[in-house]
Enzyme design. Structure first.
Site, mmCIF file in Angstrom:
data_model
loop_
_atom_site.group_PDB
_atom_site.id
_atom_site.type_symbol
_atom_site.label_atom_id
_atom_site.label_comp_id
_atom_site.label_asym_id
_atom_site.label_seq_id
_atom_site.Cartn_x
_atom_site.Cartn_y
_atom_site.Cartn_z
ATOM 1 N N LYS A 146 0.819 -1.200 0.000
ATOM 2 C CA LYS A 146 0.000 0.000 0.000
ATOM 3 C C LYS A 146 0.859 1.259 0.000
ATOM 4 C CE LYS A 146 -3.933 -2.212 0.360
ATOM 5 N NZ LYS A 146 -5.017 -2.104 -0.640
ATOM 6 N N ASP A 169 -0.565 -0.473 -4.595
ATOM 7 C CA ASP A 169 -1.971 -0.077 -4.547
ATOM 8 C C ASP A 169 -2.100 1.237 -3.781
ATOM 9 O OD1 ASP A 169 -4.717 0.129 -4.338
ATOM 10 O OD2 ASP A 169 -4.998 -1.765 -3.279
ATOM 11 N N GLU A 174 -2.121 -0.107 -8.881
ATOM 12 C CA GLU A 174 -3.562 -0.287 -8.698
ATOM 13 C C GLU A 174 -4.224 0.959 -8.129
ATOM 14 O OE1 GLU A 174 -6.554 -3.049 -5.970
ATOM 15 O OE2 GLU A 174 -4.577 -3.817 -6.537
ATOM 16 N N GLU A 232 -12.096 -2.475 -8.473
ATOM 17 C CA GLU A 232 -12.786 -2.921 -7.262
ATOM 18 C C GLU A 232 -13.954 -2.021 -6.886
ATOM 19 O OE1 GLU A 232 -10.868 -1.697 -3.238
ATOM 20 O OE2 GLU A 232 -9.198 -2.119 -4.578
ATOM 21 N N ASP A 275 -14.653 -7.429 -8.058
ATOM 22 C CA ASP A 275 -14.717 -8.126 -6.771
ATOM 23 C C ASP A 275 -16.074 -8.817 -6.678
ATOM 24 O OD1 ASP A 275 -15.241 -8.616 -3.917
ATOM 25 O OD2 ASP A 275 -13.464 -7.397 -3.536
ATOM 26 N N HIS A 321 -10.304 -8.681 -7.501
ATOM 27 C CA HIS A 321 -9.980 -8.099 -6.206
ATOM 28 C C HIS A 321 -10.602 -8.973 -5.122
ATOM 29 C CE1 HIS A 321 -10.881 -5.391 -2.749
ATOM 30 N NE2 HIS A 321 -9.668 -4.947 -2.999
ATOM 31 N N GLU A 336 -5.591 -12.614 -5.457
ATOM 32 C CA GLU A 336 -5.170 -11.711 -4.383
ATOM 33 C C GLU A 336 -5.443 -12.412 -3.060
ATOM 34 O OE1 GLU A 336 -5.623 -7.191 -2.676
ATOM 35 O OE2 GLU A 336 -7.040 -7.868 -4.202
#
Length: 395
Positions: free
Chosen positions: A187, A221, A247, A272, A295, A322, A347
């Site tokens: 992240k 991400d 992402e 997502e 997702d 996702h 993931e």
């Protein structure tokens, strides 16, 4: 929602017992030992709204809604459940489309996609269990028995310095590699919570790359935290670290991705926050995406996720679903992954999550850098009723 004459329905239901008798929402929540964050928010608990669908023969299917319990629970129980009573689980795709139409008519400006998603997954699970087949076979066939996985983690922690956070995420990355993972996702987007910016974001990426070396795939991400200018700056910096994809660099407006893609060579991923085939069709047509990420808990369930994968294949774009949910979301995602063309990846969330680890009677685990895809009825898991009771809450 009934579409057939009573004589036909009575005959079919007598033969199969696939009539839906009960749909309920089950809220789960568990506080975590320590909170963590992405660019969107701090996370101090794991909270889910599961959907339980039962047929006339007592077959139970499980689904999961994205997002908070409140709202999802009320729409499932007060609006959707009465509409589904008497319908058949083997009509799941038709029911999906009718729910989308009716809910859009009810709410006008939006469709509660997380509700449609949770119900759709539960119906697919019940359908598969009713006919003793895995969802992946009902979707048209399995292309693989296992799938490569990337370990998602490396979130922000309560720290006072960027150096401290660099050490934490680097050590976590090393631990995932030591457990057999050859791909990781971390992240960035620190500026949402800390007095730091894009330079520190790139320092986090550099710390992980230095720790794991060049032989590990690295994804990044930002949870749509940047404007196009900052996203461009970061994307160009990521090129130095051989990142597989960047992402959600920008808010989930489809035009932003095409704009950013024109400014950088770093592959972009997103999806997502999008739902249903119409929105994904716009995103794919606009361009800019190298990977698309529906997702199952928010895109419209298994039905929509499988449709998006087919749409993406037609444009030569790979689907990487996702996944950031409980064992139900993980199992449902794997069933779709069994059918996706090309070379998809799972993931695999590695953050603290007792509900994900305990909810399935037989937890889903990795075997090195791959995760097996079960060929058991429905989505491939049975829910542990004792664990369910432990985490069920009244909010």
């Amino acid at each position: 929602m009934a579409r057939y004459g009573s004589a036909y329905r009575a005959s079919a239901e007598k033969e199969t017992g696939m009539e839906i008798m009960d749909v309920r929402a089950i809220p789960l929540r568990r506080e975590l030992r320590a909170r963590f964050a992405n660019a969107q928010k701090w996370i101090g608990s794991r909270e889910y709204c599961l959907v339980r669908a039962e047929t006339r023969k007592g077959v139970v299917g499980w689904g999961e809604c994205w997002g908070p319990i409140a709202g999802n629970r009320e729409i499932v129980e007060r609006t959707v459940a009465p509409r589904l009573a008497g319908e058949r689980v083997d009509e799941v795709e038709a029911l999906h489309d009718e729910l989308v139409f009716e809910l859009r008519s009810s709410y006008h400006s939006f469709v509660p996609a997380s509700v449609v998603s949770g119900v759709d997954v539960a119906l697919w699970d019940a359908y598969g269990k009713s006919v003793d087949r895995s969802v992946s076979r009902l979707l048209g066939g399995r292309r693989r028995e296992s799938v490569p996985a990337y370990a998602t983690g490396h979130f922000f922690r309560d720290v006072d310095s960027i150096e401290e956070l660099e050490t934490i995420v680097a050590e976590e990355a090393r631990s995932h590699v030591d457990r057999g993972f050859t791909a990781l996702k971390q992240k960035i987007g620190l500026g949402r919570h800390f007095p730091w910016g894009t330079e520190e974001d790139l320092r986090l990426v550099a710390a992980v790359r230095e720790e794991v070396g060049d032989g590990v795939d690295l994804m990044v991400d930002a949870n749509h935290s940047y404007d196009v200018a900052d996203a461009t700056r970061v994307a160009r910096g990521l090129a130095d670290y051989d990142v597989r994809f960047f992402e959600e660099p920008v808010p989930p407006e489809v035009g932003y991705y095409a704009d950013l893609a024109d400014r950088t060579v770093t592959p972009l991923a997103g999806g997502e926050c999008w739902a249903f085939r119409e929105e994904f069709d716009r995103a794919l047509a606009e361009g800019g995406l190298a990977y698309v990420q529906p997702d199952v808990t928010s895109a419209g369930g298994i039905t929509s996720t499988a449709r998006v994968a087919s749409m993406a294949e037609a444009r030569n774009i790979q689907t990487y679903p996702h996944v950031f949910g409980s064992a139900v979301a993980l199992a449902a995602s794997l069933q779709v992954l069994a059918t996706i063309p090309g070379d998809p990846m799972l993931e695999f969330d590695r953050t603290e999550n007792p509900i994900r680890e305990g909810l399935a009677v037989e937890p889903i685990t990795n075997d090195g850098d791959r995760v097996p895809i079960r060929d058991a009825p429905g989505i491939g898991i049975e829910v542990d009723e004792d664990v369910l009771a432990e985490y069920e809450v009244e909010l």
